[in-house]
Write a protein that holds these residues in place. Sequence first.
Motif, short mmCIF file in Angstrom:
data_model
loop_
_atom_site.label_atom_id
_atom_site.label_comp_id
_atom_site.label_asym_id
_atom_site.label_seq_id
_atom_site.Cartn_x
_atom_site.Cartn_y
_atom_site.Cartn_z
N ALA A 17 -35.48 48.47 -63.55
CA ALA A 17 -34.55 48.05 -64.99
C ALA A 17 -33.67 46.45 -64.06
O ALA A 17 -33.40 46.19 -65.37
CB ALA A 17 -33.62 49.26 -64.76
N ALA A 18 -33.41 46.02 -63.03
CA ALA A 18 -32.71 44.94 -62.71
C ALA A 18 -33.48 44.18 -63.50
O ALA A 18 -32.52 42.80 -63.78
CB ALA A 18 -32.05 44.99 -61.39
N PHE A 19 -34.47 43.15 -63.03
CA PHE A 19 -35.88 42.37 -63.08
C PHE A 19 -35.79 42.51 -65.08
O PHE A 19 -35.35 41.35 -65.57
CB PHE A 19 -36.80 42.95 -62.71
N VAL A 20 -35.88 43.84 -65.60
CA VAL A 20 -36.30 43.38 -66.77
C VAL A 20 -34.61 43.30 -67.55
O VAL A 20 -34.03 41.99 -68.54
CB VAL A 20 -36.80 44.64 -67.33
N GLU A 22 -31.89 41.10 -66.84
CA GLU A 22 -31.59 39.89 -66.56
C GLU A 22 -32.81 39.02 -66.90
O GLU A 22 -32.34 37.82 -67.25
CB GLU A 22 -32.02 39.91 -64.69
N GLU A 23 -33.87 39.66 -67.27
CA GLU A 23 -34.62 38.22 -67.86
C GLU A 23 -33.94 38.37 -69.66
O GLU A 23 -34.02 36.95 -70.43
CB GLU A 23 -36.45 39.31 -67.80
N ILE A 24 -34.02 39.56 -70.64
CA ILE A 24 -33.98 40.15 -71.52
C ILE A 24 -32.05 39.45 -71.44
O ILE A 24 -31.90 38.65 -73.38
CB ILE A 24 -33.47 41.48 -71.91
N GLU A 25 -31.70 40.07 -70.94
CA GLU A 25 -30.34 38.72 -70.76
C GLU A 25 -30.03 37.56 -71.41
O GLU A 25 -28.95 36.29 -71.39
CB GLU A 25 -28.84 39.40 -69.42
N ARG A 26 -30.93 36.77 -70.58
CA ARG A 26 -31.19 35.32 -71.18
C ARG A 26 -30.98 35.40 -72.46
O ARG A 26 -31.38 33.56 -72.38
CB ARG A 26 -32.20 35.07 -69.39
N ILE A 27 -31.66 36.02 -73.16
CA ILE A 27 -32.29 35.59 -74.54
C ILE A 27 -30.89 34.86 -75.30
O ILE A 27 -29.82 36.15 -75.05
CB ILE A 27 -32.43 37.06 -74.74
N VAL A 59 -40.07 40.50 -71.30
CA VAL A 59 -40.06 41.54 -70.13
C VAL A 59 -41.90 41.07 -69.77
O VAL A 59 -42.12 41.18 -68.26
CB VAL A 59 -41.42 42.12 -71.22
N GLU A 60 -42.73 40.24 -70.15
CA GLU A 60 -43.64 39.87 -69.81
C GLU A 60 -42.85 38.93 -68.21
O GLU A 60 -44.11 38.88 -66.73
CB GLU A 60 -44.51 38.99 -69.83
N GLU A 61 -42.09 38.49 -67.98
CA GLU A 61 -41.49 37.38 -67.17
C GLU A 61 -40.76 38.38 -66.23
O GLU A 61 -41.14 37.78 -64.98
CB GLU A 61 -40.53 36.03 -67.56
N ALA A 62 -40.84 38.58 -66.50
CA ALA A 62 -40.53 40.56 -65.65
C ALA A 62 -41.09 41.06 -64.39
O ALA A 62 -40.68 41.75 -63.88
CB ALA A 62 -39.19 40.67 -66.09
N GLY A 63 -42.26 41.16 -64.94
CA GLY A 63 -43.26 41.61 -64.19
C GLY A 63 -43.71 43.19 -65.21
O GLY A 63 -44.69 43.23 -64.03
#
Length: 69
Positions: A17-20, A22-27, A59-63
Amino acid sequence: MSESEYRVTGMVCGHCAAFVTEEIERIPGVTGVTVDVEGGRVTVASDGDLDVATVRAAVEEAGYDLASD
């Protein structure tokens, strides 16, 4: 303000959840992210509509994978 829900596959824990998040918050324009790991759902609040391709890339960047409903 806009809110969208997405189905994400592969998340199993809080770290996921943290990885996802973090990546979405960058948008640009995203104002909040809520992740339901058990339900495999991510809710994204934003200033306007988001391009699903941009969310998918984050999401894909987060894996993980954005499921198509």
